[in-house]
Design a protein around this motif. Structure first.
Motif, PDB file in Angstrom:
ATOM      1  N   THR A 126      -3.624  -7.635 -11.905  1.00 25.50           N
ATOM      2  CA  THR A 126      -4.778  -7.585 -11.016  1.00 25.50           C
ATOM      3  C   THR A 126      -5.075  -6.135 -10.668  1.00 25.50           C
ATOM      4  O   THR A 126      -4.158  -5.336 -10.505  1.00 25.50           O
ATOM      5  CB  THR A 126      -4.459  -8.354  -9.703  1.00 25.50           C
ATOM      6  N   SER A 127      -6.372  -5.815 -10.565  1.00 29.97           N
ATOM      7  CA  SER A 127      -6.756  -4.498 -10.043  1.00 29.97           C
ATOM      8  C   SER A 127      -6.835  -4.591  -8.524  1.00 29.97           C
ATOM      9  O   SER A 127      -7.310  -5.589  -7.982  1.00 29.97           O
ATOM     10  CB  SER A 127      -8.120  -4.094 -10.594  1.00 29.97           C
ATOM     11  N   THR A 128      -6.407  -3.538  -7.846  1.00 36.19           N
ATOM     12  CA  THR A 128      -6.526  -3.505  -6.379  1.00 36.19           C
ATOM     13  C   THR A 128      -7.998  -3.488  -5.953  1.00 36.19           C
ATOM     14  O   THR A 128      -8.312  -3.688  -4.793  1.00 36.19           O
ATOM     15  CB  THR A 128      -5.923  -2.217  -5.787  1.00 36.19           C
ATOM     16  N   GLY A 129      -8.903  -3.212  -6.926  1.00 38.05           N
ATOM     17  CA  GLY A 129     -10.279  -2.921  -6.553  1.00 38.05           C
ATOM     18  C   GLY A 129     -10.355  -1.488  -6.064  1.00 38.05           C
ATOM     19  O   GLY A 129      -9.341  -0.773  -5.997  1.00 38.05           O
ATOM     20  N   GLU A 130     -11.576  -1.077  -5.754  1.00 39.64           N
ATOM     21  CA  GLU A 130     -11.779   0.317  -5.375  1.00 39.64           C
ATOM     22  C   GLU A 130     -11.153   0.618  -4.017  1.00 39.64           C
ATOM     23  O   GLU A 130     -11.392  -0.094  -3.048  1.00 39.64           O
ATOM     24  CB  GLU A 130     -13.276   0.593  -5.330  1.00 39.64           C
ATOM     25  N   MET A 131     -10.340   1.647  -3.981  1.00 38.98           N
ATOM     26  CA  MET A 131      -9.781   2.127  -2.712  1.00 38.98           C
ATOM     27  C   MET A 131     -10.232   3.576  -2.541  1.00 38.98           C
ATOM     28  O   MET A 131     -10.372   4.306  -3.510  1.00 38.98           O
ATOM     29  CB  MET A 131      -8.254   2.084  -2.744  1.00 38.98           C
ATOM     30  N   VAL A 132     -10.423   3.974  -1.304  1.00 33.83           N
ATOM     31  CA  VAL A 132     -10.785   5.367  -1.026  1.00 33.83           C
ATOM     32  C   VAL A 132      -9.908   5.840   0.124  1.00 33.83           C
ATOM     33  O   VAL A 132      -9.815   5.176   1.151  1.00 33.83           O
ATOM     34  CB  VAL A 132     -12.253   5.499  -0.570  1.00 33.83           C
ATOM     35  N   GLY A 133      -9.262   6.939  -0.064  1.00 36.59           N
ATOM     36  CA  GLY A 133      -8.435   7.474   1.024  1.00 36.59           C
ATOM     37  C   GLY A 133      -9.145   8.615   1.711  1.00 36.59           C
ATOM     38  O   GLY A 133     -10.362   8.762   1.592  1.00 36.59           O
ATOM     39  N   GLN A 138     -12.443   7.753  -5.164  1.00 39.83           N
ATOM     40  CA  GLN A 138     -12.276   6.314  -5.394  1.00 39.83           C
ATOM     41  C   GLN A 138     -11.293   6.088  -6.536  1.00 39.83           C
ATOM     42  O   GLN A 138     -11.360   6.770  -7.551  1.00 39.83           O
ATOM     43  CB  GLN A 138     -13.609   5.654  -5.764  1.00 39.83           C
ATOM     44  N   GLU A 139     -10.446   5.098  -6.359  1.00 43.45           N
ATOM     45  CA  GLU A 139      -9.435   4.815  -7.385  1.00 43.45           C
ATOM     46  C   GLU A 139      -9.034   3.350  -7.334  1.00 43.45           C
ATOM     47  O   GLU A 139      -9.041   2.744  -6.260  1.00 43.45           O
ATOM     48  CB  GLU A 139      -8.212   5.722  -7.139  1.00 43.45           C
ATOM     49  N   GLN A 140      -8.706   2.774  -8.504  1.00 46.09           N
ATOM     50  CA  GLN A 140      -8.089   1.444  -8.536  1.00 46.09           C
ATOM     51  C   GLN A 140      -6.680   1.579  -9.090  1.00 46.09           C
ATOM     52  O   GLN A 140      -6.403   2.455  -9.911  1.00 46.09           O
ATOM     53  CB  GLN A 140      -8.901   0.461  -9.382  1.00 46.09           C
ATOM     54  N   SER A 141      -5.784   0.730  -8.615  1.00 45.30           N
ATOM     55  CA  SER A 141      -4.433   0.703  -9.155  1.00 45.30           C
ATOM     56  C   SER A 141      -4.184  -0.669  -9.758  1.00 45.30           C
ATOM     57  O   SER A 141      -4.915  -1.620  -9.495  1.00 45.30           O
ATOM     58  CB  SER A 141      -3.410   1.014  -8.061  1.00 45.30           C
ATOM     59  N   LEU A 142      -3.131  -0.744 -10.558  1.00 42.34           N
ATOM     60  CA  LEU A 142      -2.834  -1.959 -11.301  1.00 42.34           C
ATOM     61  C   LEU A 142      -1.639  -2.661 -10.660  1.00 42.34           C
ATOM     62  O   LEU A 142      -0.609  -2.025 -10.415  1.00 42.34           O
ATOM     63  CB  LEU A 142      -2.507  -1.536 -12.744  1.00 42.34           C
ATOM     64  N   LEU A 143      -1.796  -3.949 -10.395  1.00 40.42           N
ATOM     65  CA  LEU A 143      -0.689  -4.739  -9.866  1.00 40.42           C
ATOM     66  C   LEU A 143      -0.202  -5.666 -10.962  1.00 40.42           C
ATOM     67  O   LEU A 143      -0.993  -6.413 -11.547  1.00 40.42           O
ATOM     68  CB  LEU A 143      -1.137  -5.579  -8.665  1.00 40.42           C
ATOM     69  N   VAL A 162       1.359   5.105  -0.242  1.00 45.72           N
ATOM     70  CA  VAL A 162       1.767   4.149   0.799  1.00 45.72           C
ATOM     71  C   VAL A 162       0.652   3.124   1.030  1.00 45.72           C
ATOM     72  O   VAL A 162       0.904   1.916   1.053  1.00 45.72           O
ATOM     73  CB  VAL A 162       2.153   4.883   2.105  1.00 45.72           C
ATOM     74  N   SER A 163      -0.596   3.588   1.169  1.00 42.84           N
ATOM     75  CA  SER A 163      -1.716   2.660   1.364  1.00 42.84           C
ATOM     76  C   SER A 163      -1.858   1.713   0.181  1.00 42.84           C
ATOM     77  O   SER A 163      -2.207   0.541   0.353  1.00 42.84           O
ATOM     78  CB  SER A 163      -3.046   3.402   1.492  1.00 42.84           C
ATOM     79  N   THR A 164      -1.607   2.214  -1.014  1.00 51.64           N
ATOM     80  CA  THR A 164      -1.736   1.368  -2.204  1.00 51.64           C
ATOM     81  C   THR A 164      -0.682   0.256  -2.182  1.00 51.64           C
ATOM     82  O   THR A 164      -0.977  -0.898  -2.471  1.00 51.64           O
ATOM     83  CB  THR A 164      -1.615   2.223  -3.487  1.00 51.64           C
ATOM     84  N   VAL A 165       0.543   0.614  -1.808  1.00 54.88           N
ATOM     85  CA  VAL A 165       1.611  -0.397  -1.713  1.00 54.88           C
ATOM     86  C   VAL A 165       1.274  -1.413  -0.619  1.00 54.88           C
ATOM     87  O   VAL A 165       1.440  -2.622  -0.809  1.00 54.88           O
ATOM     88  CB  VAL A 165       2.977   0.287  -1.467  1.00 54.88           C
ATOM     89  N   GLU A 166       0.752  -0.922   0.504  1.00 53.16           N
ATOM     90  CA  GLU A 166       0.378  -1.843   1.590  1.00 53.16           C
ATOM     91  C   GLU A 166      -0.710  -2.818   1.128  1.00 53.16           C
ATOM     92  O   GLU A 166      -0.640  -4.011   1.392  1.00 53.16           O
ATOM     93  CB  GLU A 166      -0.072  -1.056   2.823  1.00 53.16           C
ATOM     94  N   ARG A 167      -1.710  -2.295   0.427  1.00 55.25           N
ATOM     95  CA  ARG A 167      -2.794  -3.147  -0.075  1.00 55.25           C
ATOM     96  C   ARG A 167      -2.229  -4.188  -1.051  1.00 55.25           C
ATOM     97  O   ARG A 167      -2.606  -5.355  -1.029  1.00 55.25           O
ATOM     98  CB  ARG A 167      -3.860  -2.273  -0.763  1.00 55.25           C
ATOM     99  N   GLU A 202      11.121   1.676   3.559  1.00 63.88           N
ATOM    100  CA  GLU A 202      10.950   0.685   4.637  1.00 63.88           C
ATOM    101  C   GLU A 202      10.099  -0.495   4.171  1.00 63.88           C
ATOM    102  O   GLU A 202      10.316  -1.628   4.581  1.00 63.88           O
ATOM    103  CB  GLU A 202      10.215   1.308   5.825  1.00 63.88           C
ATOM    104  N   LEU A 203       9.102  -0.192   3.340  1.00 67.33           N
ATOM    105  CA  LEU A 203       8.221  -1.255   2.837  1.00 67.33           C
ATOM    106  C   LEU A 203       8.918  -2.135   1.796  1.00 67.33           C
ATOM    107  O   LEU A 203       8.354  -3.118   1.342  1.00 67.33           O
ATOM    108  CB  LEU A 203       6.951  -0.642   2.216  1.00 67.33           C
ATOM    109  N   GLY A 204      10.125  -1.743   1.406  1.00 64.27           N
ATOM    110  CA  GLY A 204      10.905  -2.589   0.497  1.00 64.27           C
ATOM    111  C   GLY A 204      10.783  -2.235  -0.971  1.00 64.27           C
ATOM    112  O   GLY A 204      11.245  -2.976  -1.832  1.00 64.27           O
TER     113      GLY A 204
END
Ligand SMILES: [Zn+2]
Ligand SMILES: [Zn+2]
Length: 255
Positions: A126-133, A138-143, A162-167, A202-204
């Motif tokens: 799955t793509s995270t979809g567009e994220m912007v920090g 803008q960037e998408q990451s792969l899950l 960190v935001s990408t892992v949280e998402r 901490e996020l595991g």
């Protein structure tokens, strides 16, 4: 689907595992073992991408999907040359990309899908979809996920690792156990890198495979903090994501 077969092979990186492969600033990797074979990013130039693929025994025609994390040259630079040798793919890019990348892909013969929301690519990807920090990039990451957990693959992680892992946790309702790719920490202070590494722990996040723009000193911090669950990551590295996720599952069941 035998999820233990799920692997990520690094094709293009600033560093290499062995002679015969070429290093250059940029990132590309291949995901195998799912319903579709995915080329995630294409590095900074076609010749290096294609030579490393050949050296690693990867056939361009085996690729079904190309996913571009973001519009920076060091992730899209190899696309045109790749499509010249194999255009029978669907290219996933972001809605916000400059038009020419999509137009060139279409005229090269590929299908193009523009992503803004989280998007399923195939079973287990799955793509995270567009994220912007804060950077505004803008960037998408792969899950990549199985019942046992999730691996996150990032190109540059401009929105923040960190935001990408949280998402990813929110989207899949599963633990993110493995992170792979460029984490863009090469300009961060040592204090900032240490904070990020401990937040990921901490996020595991149990296995870390930083490469590309993570930067040498941040990569060393990950190695120190993660010890035997630090995964060396350079062009030529094969990361056995399916096996790692299964190990985590057996450990949970054994507890
Ligand atoms: Zn970038
Ligand atoms: Zn980059």
């Amino acid at each position: 689907m035998h999820t233990e077969d799920l692997t990520v092979t690094i094709i293009y990186d600033n560093r290499v595992v062995a002679e015969g492969l070429e290093s250059a600033w940029g990132f590309a990797c291949l995901v195998e073992g799912l319903e579709k074979t995915i080329l995630f990013d294409t590095g900074g130039d076609g010749p290096t991408l294609l030579r490393n693929m050949a050296e690693l025994g990867i056939e361009p025609r085996d690729v079904d999907l190309v996913v571009l994390s973001h519009a920076h040259w060091d992730h899209t630079g190899g696309l045109a040359d790749f499509l010249d040798v194999h255009s029978g793919v669907t290219v996933y890019l972001l809605e916000s990309f400059p038009d020419e990348i999509g137009d060139d892909s279409r005229s090269g013969g590929a299908g193009v899908i523009k992503v803004s929301e989280p998007t399923e690519l195939c079973g287990g990807a799955t793509s995270t979809g567009e994220m912007v920090g804060q950077t505004g990039i803008q960037e998408q990451s792969l899950l990549l996920w199985t019942d046992s957990g999730v691996a996150v693959v990032t190109g540059c992680a401009h929105p923040g690792i960190v935001s990408t892992v949280e998402r990813a946790k929110e989207m899949t309702d599963r633990d993110v156990l493995v992170i792979i790719g460029g984490f863009h920490l090469f300009k961060d202070s040592d204090a900032s890198v240490r904070r990020i590494v401990s937040r990921l722990q901490e996020l595991g996040v149990r296995w870390a495979a930083p490469c590309h723009c993570s930067g040498d000193s941040a990569i060393q911090r990950f190695a120190d903090a993660y010890g035997h669950t630090f995964l060396p990551c350079r062009a030529g590295s094969v990361i056995p994501v399916g096996k790692l996720l299964q190990t985590a599952q057996s450990d949970r069941e054994g507890q």
